[in-house]
Design a protein around this motif. Structure first.
Motif, short mmCIF file in Angstrom:
data_model
loop_
_atom_site.label_atom_id
_atom_site.label_comp_id
_atom_site.label_asym_id
_atom_site.label_seq_id
_atom_site.Cartn_x
_atom_site.Cartn_y
_atom_site.Cartn_z
N VAL A 48 0.83 -1.20 0.00
CA VAL A 48 0.00 0.00 0.00
C VAL A 48 0.87 1.26 0.00
N ALA A 49 1.76 1.37 1.00
CA ALA A 49 2.58 2.57 1.12
C ALA A 49 3.79 2.28 1.98
N ALA A 50 4.85 3.08 1.81
CA ALA A 50 6.05 2.92 2.61
C ALA A 50 6.70 4.27 2.84
N ILE A 51 7.53 4.33 3.89
CA ILE A 51 8.20 5.57 4.25
C ILE A 51 9.58 5.23 4.80
N TRP A 53 13.14 5.82 7.06
CA TRP A 53 13.31 5.97 8.50
C TRP A 53 13.16 7.42 8.96
N ASN A 54 13.56 8.36 8.11
CA ASN A 54 13.50 9.77 8.51
C ASN A 54 12.33 10.51 7.87
N GLY A 55 11.46 9.77 7.20
CA GLY A 55 10.30 10.40 6.56
C GLY A 55 10.61 11.16 5.30
N GLY A 56 11.85 11.06 4.81
CA GLY A 56 12.26 11.86 3.68
C GLY A 56 11.76 11.37 2.33
N ARG A 57 11.33 10.12 2.30
CA ARG A 57 10.87 9.54 1.04
C ARG A 57 9.68 8.65 1.31
N THR A 58 8.68 8.73 0.43
CA THR A 58 7.51 7.86 0.52
C THR A 58 7.28 7.17 -0.82
N ASN A 59 6.48 6.12 -0.75
CA ASN A 59 6.21 5.32 -1.95
C ASN A 59 4.78 4.79 -1.81
N TYR A 60 4.01 4.83 -2.89
CA TYR A 60 2.61 4.41 -2.84
C TYR A 60 2.27 3.47 -3.99
N ALA A 61 1.37 2.55 -3.73
CA ALA A 61 0.77 1.77 -4.80
C ALA A 61 -0.07 2.69 -5.67
N SER A 63 -2.87 2.27 -6.89
CA SER A 63 -4.29 2.24 -6.55
C SER A 63 -4.67 3.19 -5.42
N VAL A 64 -3.69 3.67 -4.66
CA VAL A 64 -4.00 4.55 -3.53
C VAL A 64 -3.39 5.94 -3.66
N LYS A 65 -2.61 6.17 -4.69
CA LYS A 65 -1.98 7.48 -4.86
C LYS A 65 -3.02 8.58 -4.92
N MET A 83 -6.31 7.57 5.24
CA MET A 83 -7.01 7.04 4.07
C MET A 83 -8.25 7.87 3.80
N ASN A 84 -8.27 8.54 2.66
CA ASN A 84 -9.40 9.37 2.26
C ASN A 84 -10.06 8.80 1.01
N SER A 85 -11.25 9.25 0.72
CA SER A 85 -11.99 8.82 -0.47
C SER A 85 -11.98 7.30 -0.59
#
Length: 126
Positions: A48-51, A53-61, A63-65, A83-85
């Motif tokens: 679904v999503a990842a971040i 250790w320092n929050g500097g980078r995120t990654n999303y599937a 389907s949820v972007k 999680m919205n919408s």
């Protein structure tokens, strides 16, 4: 060994919002990359999503972007999934996971995560 405990799941109507939390039992959490995965009945667990250790980078599937946002509060040993919408197809058990080895990459691969929570149910009604 760190333990991860998810909370915040529940039943919501389509178009609604939920915020999931994942609390870690140890302070070493702040050095881990963190991810959220989900598993619907009869389907494989999916990213679904990842971040990092320092929050500097995120990654999303894909389907949820644009609908979901992952964040972390290291002061509280917690990672969140806003999680919205929400859609009926978002219905699943949601798991958080921690990675010691891939803490800088926001990896989407199951095999890269070392620790897993027990999951929290999210049900979206149409």
């Amino acid at each position: 060994q760190v333990q991860l405990v998810e909370s915040g799941g529940g039943l919501v109507q389509a178009g609604g919002s939920l915020r999931l939390s994942c609390a870690a039992s140890q302070r070493t959490f702040v050095t881990y990359g963190m991810g959220w995965f989900r598993q619907a009945p009869g389907k494989e667990r999916e990213f679904v999503a990842a971040i990092t250790w320092n929050g500097g980078r995120t990654n999303y599937a894909d389907s949820v972007k644009g609908r979901f946002t992952i964040s972390r509060g290291n002061a509280h040993n917690t990672v969140y999934l806003q999680m919205n919408s929400l859609r009926p197809e978002d219905t699943a058990v949601y798991y958080c996971a921690g990675s010691e080895r891939w803490r800088t990459s926001a990896t989407s691969q199951n095999r890269d995560y070392d620790y897993w929570g027990q999951g929290t149910q999210v049900t979206v009604s149409s």
